[in-house]
Design a protein around this motif. Sequence first.
Motif, PDB file in Angstrom:
ATOM      1  N   THR A  38     -27.538  14.738  -9.582  1.00 40.22           N
ATOM      2  CA  THR A  38     -28.359  13.538  -9.711  1.00 40.22           C
ATOM      3  C   THR A  38     -28.810  13.346 -11.162  1.00 40.22           C
ATOM      4  O   THR A  38     -28.755  12.233 -11.703  1.00 40.22           O
ATOM      5  N   ARG A  42     -27.868  10.233 -13.600  1.00 37.79           N
ATOM      6  CA  ARG A  42     -28.939   9.459 -14.230  1.00 37.79           C
ATOM      7  C   ARG A  42     -28.705   9.350 -15.738  1.00 37.79           C
ATOM      8  O   ARG A  42     -28.942   8.292 -16.343  1.00 37.79           O
ATOM      9  N   CYS A  45     -26.293   6.709 -16.401  1.00 35.17           N
ATOM     10  CA  CYS A  45     -26.912   5.401 -16.208  1.00 35.17           C
ATOM     11  C   CYS A  45     -27.712   4.991 -17.441  1.00 35.17           C
ATOM     12  O   CYS A  45     -27.642   3.832 -17.883  1.00 35.17           O
ATOM     13  N   LEU A 145     -30.115   7.502  -6.689  1.00 38.65           N
ATOM     14  CA  LEU A 145     -30.375   8.177  -7.958  1.00 38.65           C
ATOM     15  C   LEU A 145     -31.824   8.029  -8.389  1.00 38.65           C
ATOM     16  O   LEU A 145     -32.335   8.827  -9.188  1.00 38.65           O
ATOM     17  N   PHE A 146     -32.471   6.983  -7.900  1.00 40.89           N
ATOM     18  CA  PHE A 146     -33.884   6.732  -8.169  1.00 40.89           C
ATOM     19  C   PHE A 146     -34.542   6.393  -6.837  1.00 40.89           C
ATOM     20  O   PHE A 146     -33.864   6.242  -5.822  1.00 40.89           O
TER      21      PHE A 146
END
Length: 283
Positions: A38, A42, A45, A145-146
């Motif tokens: 994860t 992130r 991203c 992811l969030f």
Amino acid sequence: MTALYQLATPLPEAERNARIYRGELIVFRGFDAMARLTDQLRAHCVSHLGSEPTCVHQWMSSIEIEQATEALRAAIRKDSDMDLAWCQVLSAIHTDLDETYGDGVVLRVQPPCSGAKGERLEPLRAHRDTWGSNLPAQINWWAPLFDTTPERTLALFPGSFTRIIDNDSADWDFQDMVHAHRGKNTSGYPLLPTATKAPSWDDALVISLLPGDLLCFSGAHLHASVPNTTSVTRLSFETRTVNRSDMATGSGAPNVDGSAPFMTPQIFRHLKSGRKLGELERK
């Protein structure tokens, strides 16, 4: 309605797959390998969408988000560390990597509905993945992811697992889809077969997970994106796997309504060797 089982310990793959093929939904929670994956996703991203990826719609247009998302996905595909991290997650929950084929980790970016104009940014309509693949042993994996909320997440319709749902799979061809999208004729061919009538949201099981959680469910489950009515962009990842032995023996979820003309095992590659599961086969 089907229960959502949360597990903090590994589960033997044969038992896990048997439960998944029966329609059970399993969430693996608290695994360090998943937390590391994860974090890595992130970081990708942030590199492509900015320091606050969940607010990307505030400074990028839909076209810019779609372009950035495609670049983000390409970067993940080329990142060998990402493949290793995903294999470590599967090993941590006791998956036999020698028997496992996958289609790669894919990021999904869903801005608020008011700003989601691109084909790959819009909420996915209700569908079974197996309508397109015709592989009853296909297992889906999904994770945020969030932080998510019920207004920006994934929904499943467990009551439809063995219920016939009208769909357009009979008119959908994987090769035609590939050719259309390679030629950028994206408006003329859907990415996947979908239900011809939207299911009632009263029947939906809205998935509420934390970053670091990992949902596992059969590709035969009817599922859809919850339309994002919040002011925050949803970022999640998904991937699919097939166990070679299960496919060879015919194990898997029931096919109650899929009618696509082909099987598509060739989209799955061995997690270690990279070889394809198989070439295009007619049912």
